[in-house]
Design a protein around this motif. Structure first.
Motif, PDB file in Angstrom:
ATOM      1  N   SER A  17       0.848  -1.193   0.000  1.00  0.00           N
ATOM      2  CA  SER A  17       0.000   0.000   0.000  1.00  0.00           C
ATOM      3  C   SER A  17       0.881   1.240   0.000  1.00  0.00           C
ATOM      4  O   SER A  17       2.098   1.167   0.025  1.00  0.00           O
ATOM      5  N   SER A  18       0.277   2.338  -0.074  1.00  0.00           N
ATOM      6  CA  SER A  18       1.045   3.573  -0.181  1.00  0.00           C
ATOM      7  C   SER A  18       0.353   4.636   0.632  1.00  0.00           C
ATOM      8  O   SER A  18      -0.761   4.446   1.104  1.00  0.00           O
ATOM      9  N   PHE A  21      -3.867   9.294  -0.599  1.00  0.00           N
ATOM     10  CA  PHE A  21      -4.108  10.639  -1.106  1.00  0.00           C
ATOM     11  C   PHE A  21      -5.599  10.879  -1.092  1.00  0.00           C
ATOM     12  O   PHE A  21      -6.375   9.950  -0.990  1.00  0.00           O
ATOM     13  N   GLN A  23      -9.048  10.982  -2.387  1.00  0.00           N
ATOM     14  CA  GLN A  23      -9.601  10.260  -3.513  1.00  0.00           C
ATOM     15  C   GLN A  23     -10.809  10.983  -4.069  1.00  0.00           C
ATOM     16  O   GLN A  23     -11.635  11.466  -3.326  1.00  0.00           O
ATOM     17  N   SER A  24     -10.878  11.043  -5.394  1.00  0.00           N
ATOM     18  CA  SER A  24     -12.099  11.589  -5.941  1.00  0.00           C
ATOM     19  C   SER A  24     -13.068  10.480  -6.299  1.00  0.00           C
ATOM     20  O   SER A  24     -14.239  10.704  -6.474  1.00  0.00           O
ATOM     21  N   PHE A  25     -12.573   9.249  -6.456  1.00  0.00           N
ATOM     22  CA  PHE A  25     -13.431   8.119  -6.723  1.00  0.00           C
ATOM     23  C   PHE A  25     -13.292   7.136  -5.569  1.00  0.00           C
ATOM     24  O   PHE A  25     -12.216   6.896  -5.085  1.00  0.00           O
ATOM     25  N   ASP A  26     -14.416   6.576  -5.161  1.00  0.00           N
ATOM     26  CA  ASP A  26     -14.377   5.623  -4.062  1.00  0.00           C
ATOM     27  C   ASP A  26     -13.885   4.289  -4.596  1.00  0.00           C
ATOM     28  O   ASP A  26     -14.634   3.567  -5.250  1.00  0.00           O
ATOM     29  N   ARG A  27     -12.622   3.962  -4.287  1.00  0.00           N
ATOM     30  CA  ARG A  27     -12.106   2.719  -4.842  1.00  0.00           C
ATOM     31  C   ARG A  27     -12.345   1.533  -3.930  1.00  0.00           C
ATOM     32  O   ARG A  27     -11.888   0.430  -4.211  1.00  0.00           O
TER      33      ARG A  27
END
Lengths: 688, 462
Positions: A17-18, A21, A23-27
């Motif tokens: 993972s990283s 940031f 998010q603009s889209f719910d991943r």
């Protein structure tokens, strides 16, 4: 899943993972699909020439190219003692015309960067639009004026023979031959084989006769796809094909091949194999155009038609047996076929077949799930949509409608029909077209390593690389010991004669699962020829078998089973904890057949024949512990093969006992783990 | 006959480069007729290259990602890793459960695949166009936080071993690529095949995976190429939404700088295999892809085996009947690949005899300029092929990505034809004379096991 296992897995997990940031889209979940796009099927225009040639036109201006496909629609042909002429026909037809030598023709086609080919069922040409007139000239020159030079037939024959020789080494090709032989037989067009002999029998007159008989416009279709419209197509068709004269074309019919009566194993011994090529297959009464085809495609998709299918998930993703496992339910002109196949490493050949059989049975007995059927429909819908990327597809639709008498709106309503397929429909189709109890289990592999494991599925018939029945291979490694020696070594391995004879009170309690229900097995051994086995399920006694000297009894669900002599003899074999010490008492003749590899280990193969038939024991060549026992019993329902595999040998006060027994009775497999082993517990009171 | 042709064609798979790359390289001829491929190209801050091509003729879309890592980037003790990794990348991610990735794609009406070569790894999905987001989500999940667990690793280890058994060990002539590469390259990582070794696969550990993933599966090493029924502006927004948060990689990406020393001596060997017909393989060192001479080799390939009238076909299959099948294929690689002549002998023909025939055909190109008409024919073939090459969205997406990554020039999808146009008859004679010489080649005879002398050991897999 217990806590320890959970922790261990978490430690083993590597999460890449990283830093998060914004998010603009719910991943965190799969995105929603947009509105479904309209699927435009497009049209093929058709018209027929006076000579009966049907022309289909699909205009597609994307590329400046034209594909020209001429196909003959005729009944299948049985070639007989000249098998091979159909596959050699095309090469000879393309070998020049009355106007051009082969060399000139090949040169002319390549010069315009075109493709041109001919075969027994038609011709194909493809070129840039700007060269299409030249293409048509060349194509129709071959069509009307083929030279049929004899030396080309000689070349083709030689290549055909080379191909036949090569195929002998290819496990897939070998499998194909055996499948053809078993499903269709050698007097059926689908089953006949091309051999060196039949190929050599073909004369140039046979080639010419075929051309003269079948290359007729009244059984042909011309499909034009590409940079062309109907008007241009009519002009082209008339210019080049009006002159083609029609003629009568013979029709043939064939008797249906006999269906497979009972499941058997067809084994080709390929010693160099590191994988077994497995194909479980039989014919089905499904012919092209059958209205069941859409349901069948859903069924096949679920069972083994994709990487989300049951077979793929089971044999590849779950067990890692194979690179891919698939099924195929195909409709053909005369008779269809069912096939489930995979190439698996040698050691898991029998396990793979077991899994196949489980899946083939399960899909017949239970409804598929809602998720499965919905996914299958979605997948097939997508596949249909993707196929429309090629303009050729629409042409094929039009061809199929004409050839197989499909309703005109067959493809226009295809997606609707697909959507209407129900789980009940799928189950009905599974029962109609999938028969694990009447199938050919065709395996090409290393017999030494896999044959013993396959015996449980049915009688084994051996085949050679040409697909002809042959004898079983002799055990390559001959044994240096006699049966008596092997038995004596086994007795030593389990503790020695003294220890064995000293234990006259052995109780073993094992558990297993049958059709998801837990069962309990209680076995008691007393004096020699004192044995009791009781099977309990959910607190109820399901069966009880007892041997006490000359008294035998077998009770199943409360009913006493009358025992024939063969049954008593079979029970006698079981009635000794270490029968190898009492072979004379038990009776029969023992013979060491040799050394084979079983589950990756070398094992002595000892066959014992007594009044109840024959059974075979396998003893580990290093330790002499018993690995396996395979026995065949005659029952009113036919021969039944049972395999018992022994494992997890543990030491109980000097006596070695297998605490794992896997009993394979074909449809039923029991993995029995003996958690309780008691010596001298007084369990023998059951014999009083 | 068809069976043997398919064996020869399967060499195209053996060579590891994607089929469409071979097609793309061999198809381009300047041609007004070929449809021009329009596209939009840009780079995100994290280094991810994006290429978008709109084609609304069918309501489908191909979503693909090319990672610039292949078997040549592997540790010599961990061969097969890049390809193994390709399998692992389907196991799931932080938000995609194990086993769900392929299920989701199928349930959406899509299809998918991936392939690994010596130079790169390529993933793609073809979906109905209303499922573009799904494709983007999956590829971004894979790039951002793929998950690998013990169960997945063990399963895929077994699966990849079965793949090797299927394609190489159990397949007649299956080991050709491996056996050729290990003799052709002595120092360069091309000396092992993408499928790698079973022992190395067994030895691979979790630390290996982490390191590999963090090094190579990063946006600055990736190109996202999308072709199909898309709206460019909407697609850009979706890409922003899913990919901008993925951080640039911090590890310097190792690209091997080893230069394979120039070959000075012919290498010859025999492999005994489960076959009946001998095969001859001659592999000559080629200059790196994209060079003028590399394009000359593509043209040479068409001259030799590009059709029924091609030189080797005509001479060896048709006239002399020494071969049942023959092919001259350039295995184009970034650091210089191999030009491979491959023939399967006809019954009764010895390998030596077939090789002599192959050499004789090469000599004809070395000794004399090919006639003008023949040259025109070859160019016409290449031109015609090019027109059809960009007919499917999946192959357009792949070509755009390949050209961008290998040459930094996606526009080559339209202009690479100019490179072919620049090849002259003199070039063909020159490259044949310069490169197709014994000192620059590996020759393998594949012979049936029955021909093996009792005392020598058979070459098997390691």
């Amino acid at each position: 899943m217990n806590l320890l296992k959970n922790i261990a897995l978490t430690v083993a997990l590597v999460v890449f993972s990283s830093a998060a940031f914004a998010q603009s889209f719910d991943r965190s979940k799969a995105p929603e699909a947009g509105p479904a796009p309209k699927i435009n099927i497009g049209d093929a225009n058709t018209f027929t020439l006076k000579n009966g040639l049907k022309v289909y036109v699909v205009e597609n201006r994307k590329l400046p190219t034209l594909s020209v496909s001429l196909s003959l629609f005729r009944d299948p042909i049985f070639e007989g003692d000249k098998a091979g002429y159909l596959s050699m026909f095309g090469q000879v037809m393309q070998a020049g015309t009355k106007n051009m030598s082969k060399e000139e023709l090949d040169e002319a086609v390549d010069f315009i960067g075109a493709n041109l080919s001919a075969g027994a069922t038609g011709m194909y040409g493809y070129s840039l639009t700007r060269h299409q007139d030249k293409l048509m000239d060349l194509m129709t020159d071959v069509l009307y004026n083929p030279l049929f030079p004899e030396e080309e037939l000689e070349k083709a024959t030689k290549q055909q023979i080379s191909g036949i020789a090569s195929a002998k080494e290819d496990p897939e090709a070998i499998s194909g031959k055996i499948v053809d032989a078993l499903l269709y037989g050698d007097d059926h067009p689908y089953g006949e084989q091309v051999t060196e002999e039949t190929a050599t029998n073909v004369s140039i007159d046979d080639i010419k006769a075929y051309y003269n008989t079948y290359y007729k416009p009244n059984i042909a279709s011309l499909v034009l796809v590409g940079n062309i419209d109907v008007k241009e197509a009519k002009k082209l068709a008339k210019k080049y094909f009006d002159k083609w004269e029609k003629g009568t074309v013979p029709t043939m019919s064939y008797e249906d091949p006999a269906p497979t009566a009972i499941t058997g194993v067809a084994l080709m011994n390929r010693e160099s194999s590191v994988q077994s090529v497995i194909n479980i297959t039989h014919t089905i009464p499904l012919t092209t155009g059958d209205e069941d085809q859409i349901t069948v495609s859903v069924l096949n998709n679920i069972l083994g038609g994709s990487s989300s299918s049951r077979l793929f998930r089971n044999l590849r993703e779950d067990k890692g047996y194979t690179y891919g496992a698939y099924s195929n339910i195909s409709a053909q002109r005369l008779v269809g076929s069912f096939s489930a196949s995979a190439s698996v490493r040698n050691a898991v050949t029998d396990s793979a077949v077991t899994e196949f059989m489980n899946e083939l049975t399960a899909i017949r007995t239970e409804d598929v799930t809602d998720e499965e059927i919905n996914n299958a429909k979605a997948s097939l819908t997508g596949s249909f949509a993707r196929s429309l990327e090629s303009p050729q597809t629409v042409a094929n639709f039009a061809l199929n409608i004409d050839r197989y008498d499909l309703p005109k709106d067959y493809y226009a309503t295809y997606l609707q029909k697909l959507d209407n397929v129900s789980k009940a429909d799928v189950k009905t189709a599974a029962n109609a077209y999938i028969h694990p109890d009447k199938a050919n289990i065709v395996v090409v592999g290393n017999a030494k390593e896999i044959a013993s494991g396959l015996a449980q599925f049915g009688e084994i018939q051996y085949f050679d690389a040409d697909g002809n029945p042959t004898d079983a291979p002799k055990a390559a490694e001959s044994a240096d010991l006699s049966a008596e020696d092997v038995f004596a070594n086994y007795v030593n391995a389990v503790g020695g004669e003294e220890v064995v004879k000293a234990n006259k009170d052995i109780k073993m309690v094992g558990t297993a699962t049958v059709q998801e229900r837990p069962i309990e097995l209680v076995m008691v051994y007393g004096e020699p020829k004192q044995f009791s086995m009781v099977m309990n399920m959910m607190g109820m006694t399901m069966s009880e078998q007892t041997v006490n000297g000359d008294n035998f009894s077998s009770v199943a669900q409360g009913q006493t089973i009358p025992l024939r002599d063969v049954d008593k003899q079979q029970l006698t074999r079981e009635a000794y904890f270490v029968p190898e010490l009492f072979m004379e008492e038990i009776g029969g003749e023992a013979e060491v057949l040799g050394i084979e590899v079983v589950d990756g280990k070398r094992a002595y193969v000892v066959k014992i024949t007594d009044s109840a038939g024959a059974y075979t024991n396998y003893y580990d060549a290093e330790t002499f512990l018993k690995i396996r026992k395979v026995s065949t019993t005659e029952t009113p329902q036919g021969d039944m093969t049972q395999t018992i595999t022994y494992g997890n040998w543990q030491d109980f006060d000097g006596l070695m006992i297998p605490t794992l027994m896997i009993q394979d009775l074909g449809p039923i497999k029991l993995d029995i783990t003996f958690n309780v082993v008691e010596l001298n517990s007084g369990a023998v009171s059951v014999f009083d | 006959m068809n069976y043997l042709l398919s064996l020869v064609c399967s060499l195209c798979l053996f060579v590891g480069a994607s089929t469409s790359q071979i097609l793309a390289n061999s198809l381009v001829m300047p041609n007004d007729d070929a449809p021009k491929i329009e596209y939009v190209k840009y780079t995100l801050d994290n280094g991810l290259k994006v290429i978008l091509h709109k084609d609304s003729s069918t309501p489908i879309v191909a979503v693909s990602v090319l990672y610039h890592v292949g078997s040549k980037n592997e540790d010599p003790d961990r061969t097969g890793f890049a390809h193994f990794f390709e399998h692992l990348m389907f196991e799931g991610s932080k938000n995609i459960e194990r086993g769900q990735m392929d299920k989701m794609i199928a349930a959406a009406g899509g299809t998918y695949n991936a392939n690994t070569s010596n130079d790169r790894t390529f993933y793609y999905e073809i979906l109905p166009s209303n499922q573009l987001k799904l494709g983007l989500w999956i590829e971004s999940e894979r790039m951002l936080h793929a998950i690998v667990d013990t169960l997945g690793v063990e399963t895929q280890r077994a699966v990849v071993k079965e793949e090797k058994r299927l394609r190489v060990d159990n397949q007649p002539y299956g080991s050709i690529l491996e056996e050729t590469l290990k003799r052709a390259y002595t120092k360069h990582p091309y000396r092992w095949a993408p499928i790698g070794s079973m022992e190395h696969l067994d030895a691979a550990s979790f630390e290996d995976f982490t390191r590999f993933y963090e090094t190579f599966y990063v946006p600055n090493n990736a190109t996202l190429s999308i072709a199909g029924d898309i709206d460019i502006e909407e697609t850009k927004k979706m890409i922003d939404g899913y990919f901008t948060e993925i951080p640039r990689g911090t590890v310097e990406i190792p690209r091997p700088t080893i230069k394979e020393p120039k070959q000075t001596e012919e290498v010859r060997d025999i492999v005994y295999d489960n076959i009946q017909l001998p095969a001859v393989i001659q592999a000559y060192k080629m200059p790196p892809q994209g060079t003028h001479d590399a394009y000359a080799f593509e043209v040479l390939s068409t001259l030799l085996t590009g059709g029924a009238s091609a030189r080797m076909q005509k001479q060896l299959v048709d006239q002399d009947q020494k071969a049942v099948a023959v092919a001259a294929i350039p295995l184009s690689l970034e650091d210089g690949g191999l030009f491979i002549n491959y023939g399967i002998a006809n019954m009764g023909i010895e390998a030596e005899d077939l090789e002599a025939g192959m050499d004789a055909v090469i000599k004809t190109v070395q000794n004399e300029l090919i006639p003008e008409k023949e040259f025109q024919k070859v160019m016409n073939q290449i031109e015609a092929s090019f027109v059809s090459t960009n007919s499917r969205i999946a192959s357009i997406a792949e070509s755009l990505a390949n050209y961008e990554v290998y040459y930094g020039d996606a526009e080559l999808i339209n202009t690479v034809i100019d490179k072919y146009r620049k090849v002259t008859r003199e070039d063909l004679k020159r490259v044949a004379s310069e490169y197709l010489i014994p000192q620059n080649r590996v020759v393998l005879y594949y012979l049936p096991k029955s021909a093996q002398p009792e005392s020598s050991e058979s070459q098997g897999d390691e």
